[in-house]
Design a protein around this motif. Sequence first.
Motif, mmCIF file in Angstrom:
data_model
loop_
_atom_site.group_PDB
_atom_site.id
_atom_site.type_symbol
_atom_site.label_atom_id
_atom_site.label_comp_id
_atom_site.label_asym_id
_atom_site.label_seq_id
_atom_site.Cartn_x
_atom_site.Cartn_y
_atom_site.Cartn_z
ATOM 1 N N GLN A 97 84.085 1.082 -97.183
ATOM 2 C CA GLN A 97 83.979 2.290 -96.373
ATOM 3 C C GLN A 97 84.909 2.195 -95.165
ATOM 4 O OE1 GLN A 97 80.257 3.115 -94.368
ATOM 5 N NE2 GLN A 97 80.663 5.304 -94.393
ATOM 6 N N GLU A 98 84.982 1.037 -94.580
ATOM 7 C CA GLU A 98 85.830 0.842 -93.399
ATOM 8 C C GLU A 98 87.305 1.091 -93.727
ATOM 9 O OE1 GLU A 98 86.931 -2.990 -90.766
ATOM 10 O OE2 GLU A 98 84.795 -2.599 -90.983
ATOM 11 N N THR A 99 87.767 0.561 -94.850
ATOM 12 C CA THR A 99 89.158 0.753 -95.261
ATOM 13 C C THR A 99 89.424 2.212 -95.589
ATOM 14 O OG1 THR A 99 89.249 -1.504 -96.133
ATOM 15 C CG2 THR A 99 90.912 0.039 -96.930
ATOM 16 N N CYS A 100 88.487 2.843 -96.257
ATOM 17 C CA CYS A 100 88.611 4.256 -96.603
ATOM 18 C C CYS A 100 88.715 5.103 -95.337
ATOM 19 C CB CYS A 100 87.415 4.685 -97.447
ATOM 20 S SG CYS A 100 87.441 6.404 -97.994
ATOM 21 N N MET A 101 87.822 4.882 -94.389
ATOM 22 C CA MET A 101 87.819 5.642 -93.138
ATOM 23 C C MET A 101 89.118 5.428 -92.359
ATOM 24 S SD MET A 101 85.092 7.519 -92.645
ATOM 25 C CE MET A 101 85.114 7.769 -90.877
ATOM 26 N N SER A 102 89.550 4.199 -92.294
ATOM 27 C CA SER A 102 90.770 3.877 -91.564
ATOM 28 C C SER A 102 91.978 4.599 -92.164
ATOM 29 C CB SER A 102 90.989 2.360 -91.585
ATOM 30 O OG SER A 102 92.210 2.032 -90.989
ATOM 31 N N GLY A 103 92.105 4.547 -93.484
ATOM 32 C CA GLY A 103 93.222 5.211 -94.148
ATOM 33 C C GLY A 103 93.173 6.716 -93.996
ATOM 34 N N CYS A 104 91.996 7.271 -94.094
ATOM 35 C CA CYS A 104 91.817 8.721 -93.971
ATOM 36 C C CYS A 104 92.147 9.197 -92.558
ATOM 37 C CB CYS A 104 90.382 9.083 -94.346
ATOM 38 S SG CYS A 104 90.020 10.849 -94.347
ATOM 39 N N GLU A 105 91.580 8.538 -91.572
ATOM 40 C CA GLU A 105 91.793 8.944 -90.185
ATOM 41 C C GLU A 105 93.225 8.699 -89.732
ATOM 42 O OE1 GLU A 105 88.684 6.889 -88.071
ATOM 43 O OE2 GLU A 105 87.232 8.464 -88.495
ATOM 44 N N SER A 106 93.859 7.631 -90.228
ATOM 45 C CA SER A 106 95.240 7.352 -89.822
ATOM 46 C C SER A 106 96.207 8.410 -90.340
ATOM 47 C CB SER A 106 95.675 5.963 -90.294
ATOM 48 O OG SER A 106 95.865 5.948 -91.696
#
Length: 90
Positions: A53-62
């Motif tokens: 979830q952390e990687t997904c959120m980071s990629g999405c928000e970036s």
Amino acid sequence: MRFVLCIVVAALLPASALAQQKGGAPMSVASTQAAAAKGDQNAAAALAMTTSQETCMSGCESRGYPKHQCVSACRPGLCHPGGEQPYCVK
């Protein structure tokens, strides 16, 4: 210039944002596993591309997506087999 920029941005969108827009309704991991067992190649690809979830959120928000859209697309236990790049979130 703006039109070209929009095309470039669209080409670089992450799967997390595209999955909800491209007609592939999110599925549970169990449903995705069942579909993969029946030969669904998109479901199998989504399971192979499991991310945190952390990687997904980071990629999405970036990539500039609104936080509410990222939160929705990056819920744990959710798979997006219908996106350009299928994935699941663990």
